[in-house]
Motif scaffolding. Structure first.
Motif, PDB file in Angstrom:
ATOM      1  N   VAL A 175     -23.758  62.100 -33.233  1.00  0.00           N
ATOM      2  CA  VAL A 175     -24.322  62.806 -34.375  1.00  0.00           C
ATOM      3  C   VAL A 175     -25.636  63.435 -33.923  1.00  0.00           C
ATOM      4  O   VAL A 175     -26.533  62.743 -33.447  1.00  0.00           O
ATOM      5  N   THR A 176     -25.744  64.740 -34.052  1.00  0.00           N
ATOM      6  CA  THR A 176     -26.923  65.442 -33.553  1.00  0.00           C
ATOM      7  C   THR A 176     -28.072  65.385 -34.556  1.00  0.00           C
ATOM      8  O   THR A 176     -27.876  65.110 -35.747  1.00  0.00           O
ATOM      9  N   ARG A 177     -29.273  65.682 -34.069  1.00  0.00           N
ATOM     10  CA  ARG A 177     -30.444  65.740 -34.944  1.00  0.00           C
ATOM     11  C   ARG A 177     -30.245  66.808 -36.008  1.00  0.00           C
ATOM     12  O   ARG A 177     -30.613  66.620 -37.160  1.00  0.00           O
ATOM     13  N   THR A 178     -29.642  67.940 -35.621  1.00  0.00           N
ATOM     14  CA  THR A 178     -29.416  69.023 -36.582  1.00  0.00           C
ATOM     15  C   THR A 178     -28.507  68.573 -37.714  1.00  0.00           C
ATOM     16  O   THR A 178     -28.752  68.870 -38.891  1.00  0.00           O
ATOM     17  N   MET A 179     -27.448  67.847 -37.374  1.00  0.00           N
ATOM     18  CA  MET A 179     -26.536  67.344 -38.404  1.00  0.00           C
ATOM     19  C   MET A 179     -27.272  66.432 -39.374  1.00  0.00           C
ATOM     20  O   MET A 179     -27.079  66.512 -40.593  1.00  0.00           O
ATOM     21  N   MET A 180     -28.125  65.556 -38.850  1.00  0.00           N
ATOM     22  CA  MET A 180     -28.858  64.630 -39.713  1.00  0.00           C
ATOM     23  C   MET A 180     -29.906  65.340 -40.550  1.00  0.00           C
ATOM     24  O   MET A 180     -30.100  65.015 -41.726  1.00  0.00           O
ATOM     25  N   TYR A 187     -32.503  70.052 -44.565  1.00  0.00           N
ATOM     26  CA  TYR A 187     -33.153  71.118 -43.808  1.00  0.00           C
ATOM     27  C   TYR A 187     -32.073  71.923 -43.100  1.00  0.00           C
ATOM     28  O   TYR A 187     -31.272  71.365 -42.360  1.00  0.00           O
ATOM     29  N   HIS A 188     -32.075  73.232 -43.329  1.00  0.00           N
ATOM     30  CA  HIS A 188     -31.148  74.092 -42.605  1.00  0.00           C
ATOM     31  C   HIS A 188     -31.861  74.758 -41.433  1.00  0.00           C
ATOM     32  O   HIS A 188     -31.497  75.846 -40.988  1.00  0.00           O
ATOM     33  N   PHE A 189     -32.915  74.105 -40.970  1.00  0.00           N
ATOM     34  CA  PHE A 189     -33.665  74.548 -39.804  1.00  0.00           C
ATOM     35  C   PHE A 189     -34.363  73.312 -39.246  1.00  0.00           C
ATOM     36  O   PHE A 189     -34.471  72.290 -39.912  1.00  0.00           O
ATOM     37  N   ASP A 190     -34.841  73.416 -38.019  1.00  0.00           N
ATOM     38  CA  ASP A 190     -35.575  72.305 -37.411  1.00  0.00           C
ATOM     39  C   ASP A 190     -37.050  72.476 -37.720  1.00  0.00           C
ATOM     40  O   ASP A 190     -37.676  73.437 -37.259  1.00  0.00           O
ATOM     41  N   PRO A 191     -37.639  71.593 -38.534  1.00  0.00           N
ATOM     42  CA  PRO A 191     -39.047  71.756 -38.894  1.00  0.00           C
ATOM     43  C   PRO A 191     -40.008  71.443 -37.765  1.00  0.00           C
ATOM     44  O   PRO A 191     -41.218  71.533 -37.924  1.00  0.00           O
ATOM     45  N   SER A 193     -40.558  68.559 -36.363  1.00  0.00           N
ATOM     46  CA  SER A 193     -41.163  67.232 -36.454  1.00  0.00           C
ATOM     47  C   SER A 193     -40.218  66.205 -35.836  1.00  0.00           C
ATOM     48  O   SER A 193     -39.079  66.510 -35.507  1.00  0.00           O
ATOM     49  N   ASN A 194     -40.715  64.985 -35.700  1.00  0.00           N
ATOM     50  CA  ASN A 194     -39.887  63.918 -35.134  1.00  0.00           C
ATOM     51  C   ASN A 194     -39.356  62.993 -36.226  1.00  0.00           C
ATOM     52  O   ASN A 194     -39.145  61.801 -35.998  1.00  0.00           O
ATOM     53  N   VAL A 195     -39.148  63.556 -37.441  1.00  0.00           N
ATOM     54  CA  VAL A 195     -38.743  62.739 -38.580  1.00  0.00           C
ATOM     55  C   VAL A 195     -37.452  61.977 -38.296  1.00  0.00           C
ATOM     56  O   VAL A 195     -37.316  60.801 -38.668  1.00  0.00           O
ATOM     57  N   VAL A 196     -36.486  62.616 -37.631  1.00  0.00           N
ATOM     58  CA  VAL A 196     -35.218  61.941 -37.334  1.00  0.00           C
ATOM     59  C   VAL A 196     -35.447  60.779 -36.382  1.00  0.00           C
ATOM     60  O   VAL A 196     -34.972  59.657 -36.614  1.00  0.00           O
ATOM     61  N   ASP A 197     -36.194  61.031 -35.326  1.00  0.00           N
ATOM     62  CA  ASP A 197     -36.414  59.996 -34.316  1.00  0.00           C
ATOM     63  C   ASP A 197     -37.169  58.790 -34.889  1.00  0.00           C
ATOM     64  O   ASP A 197     -36.875  57.641 -34.548  1.00  0.00           O
ATOM     65  N   ALA A 222     -28.314  64.823 -26.603  1.00  0.00           N
ATOM     66  CA  ALA A 222     -27.264  65.168 -27.563  1.00  0.00           C
ATOM     67  C   ALA A 222     -27.543  64.639 -28.967  1.00  0.00           C
ATOM     68  O   ALA A 222     -27.491  65.386 -29.948  1.00  0.00           O
ATOM     69  N   GLY A 223     -27.825  63.343 -29.098  1.00  0.00           N
ATOM     70  CA  GLY A 223     -28.050  62.780 -30.413  1.00  0.00           C
ATOM     71  C   GLY A 223     -27.901  61.272 -30.402  1.00  0.00           C
ATOM     72  O   GLY A 223     -28.355  60.607 -29.472  1.00  0.00           O
ATOM     73  N   TYR A 224     -27.223  60.739 -31.409  1.00  0.00           N
ATOM     74  CA  TYR A 224     -27.100  59.282 -31.553  1.00  0.00           C
ATOM     75  C   TYR A 224     -25.652  58.944 -31.908  1.00  0.00           C
ATOM     76  O   TYR A 224     -24.922  59.734 -32.504  1.00  0.00           O
ATOM     77  N   ARG A 225     -25.269  57.702 -31.566  1.00  0.00           N
ATOM     78  CA  ARG A 225     -23.916  57.247 -31.864  1.00  0.00           C
ATOM     79  C   ARG A 225     -23.967  55.795 -32.352  1.00  0.00           C
ATOM     80  O   ARG A 225     -24.603  54.941 -31.732  1.00  0.00           O
TER      81      ARG A 225
END
Length: 230
Positions: A175-180, A187-191, A193-197, A222-225
Motif C-alpha cells: 500500500v503506497t503513501r499516495t493510496m493512504m 488528499y489528492h496530492f502529496d502535502p 509532510s510525513n503524516v503517513v510515516d 514503495a510503501g507498507y504491507r
C-alpha cells in the motif's frame, strides 16, 4: 427490470433524449437541471442509478458527487461530460463517480454501461458484508471498532483504526503513501509532510510491541504491507 434513474442535466435536449431512451427501456425517470436539486433528490436514497452532467448550475457535477459520497450514499453514479481529457476522467472517478462517459456518446454504449453498473450494484447488495478482518493472529472487529492480537486488546485512535482497516483490506499487498493519503486523509496530492510515516510508526509500535513477530512491514521505496511473513 425497471429501475428508478435520476438524470441531472442542464441541457434540455440532452436530458429529454436520455429520459426518452431510458423510459423506452422500461426505467422510471426523474430529471432536474441543477446540481443542488440533484444533491437534494439523491439524498432521498430512492434511486438505483444517477446520471449527472459535470458542468451544472448551482453545484457542479463533481462537487455534487463528492457530497453524495460524503453523505454515505452508495447509489451508482455515471458522469456525462464533454471534458474528455484523461485528467478530467480521473477527477470524475476520484470524486466518487462509478463511471465516466464522454460526450458525444452512443446510446447503446450508455445502456451497456448502465447495465454493467447495475449488475455490480446488485452483486454488492446481495453479498454478505464482512464484519471482521484477520491477518495472522491480528483480529479487527469492524462493527465494534476493536483490535486484538493473539487475544490481547490493542487500543487505537480513530485515524489509526481507519489506517489499519485499509491495510488489512489489502493484506499481503503493498500500500503506497499516495493510496493512504487519498483514502485516509482525503488528499489528492502529496502535502509534503510525513503524516503517513508518523501514523505508521505509531501503529506499528502498538501492533508489534511485546509480540515475537513483526506484522507491519516497510517496503523500501514503495510503501507498507500488512502481512505475516516467514
Amino acid at each position: 427490470m425497471s429501475r428508478k434513474i435520476l438524470i441531472v442535466e442542464d441541457d434540455a435536449s440532452t436530458s429529454a433524449y436520455l429520459a426518452k431512451g431510458l423510459a423506452e427501456a422500461g426505467h422510471a425517470i426523474e430529471a432536474c437541471a441543477d446540481g443542488r436539486d440533484g444533491l437534494f433528490l439523491a439524498s432521498e436514497g430512492i434511486f438505483d442509478l444517477i446520471i449527472a452532467d459535470r458542468m451544472l448550475p448551482g453545484l457542479d457535477g463533481l462537487s455534487m458527487v463528492s457530497a453524495i459520497r460524503a453523505a454515505g450514499i452508495a447509489t451508482p453514479v455515471l458522469i456525462l461530460s464533454a471534458l474528455a481529457a484523461v485528467d478530467d476522467r480521473v477527477d470524475g472517478l476520484k470524486a466518487g463517480a462509478d463511471d465516466y462517459l464522454c460526450k458525444p456518446f452512443s446510446f447503446a454504449e450508455l445502456s451497456a454501461r448502465i447495465e454493467a453498473m447495475l449488475r455490480r450494484s446488485d452483486r454488492a447488495a446481495t453479498e454478505p458484508q464482512k464484519t471482521k478482518l484477520s491477518v495472522g493472529d491480528l483480529e479487527i472487529d469492524l462493527l465494534a471498532r476493536a483490535v486484538s492480537r493473539a487475544g490481547r486488546s490493542i487500543p487505537l485512535g480513530a485515524r489509526e483504526f481507519n489506517l489499519l482497516e485499509f491495510l488489512a483490506r489489502h493484506a499481503g499487498q503493498v500500500v503506497t503513501r499516495t493510496m493512504m493519503l487519498e483514502k485516509i486523509w482525503n488528499y489528492h496530492f502529496d502535502p509534503g509532510s510525513n503524516v503517513v510515516d508518523v501514523h505508521i510508526g505509531r501503529l506499528r509500535r502498538k501492533l508489534e510491541e511485546g509480540f515475537p513477530t513483526p506484522i507491519l512491514h516497510t517496503v523500501r521505496g514503495a510503501g507498507y504491507r500488512l502481512a505475516v511473513e516467514g
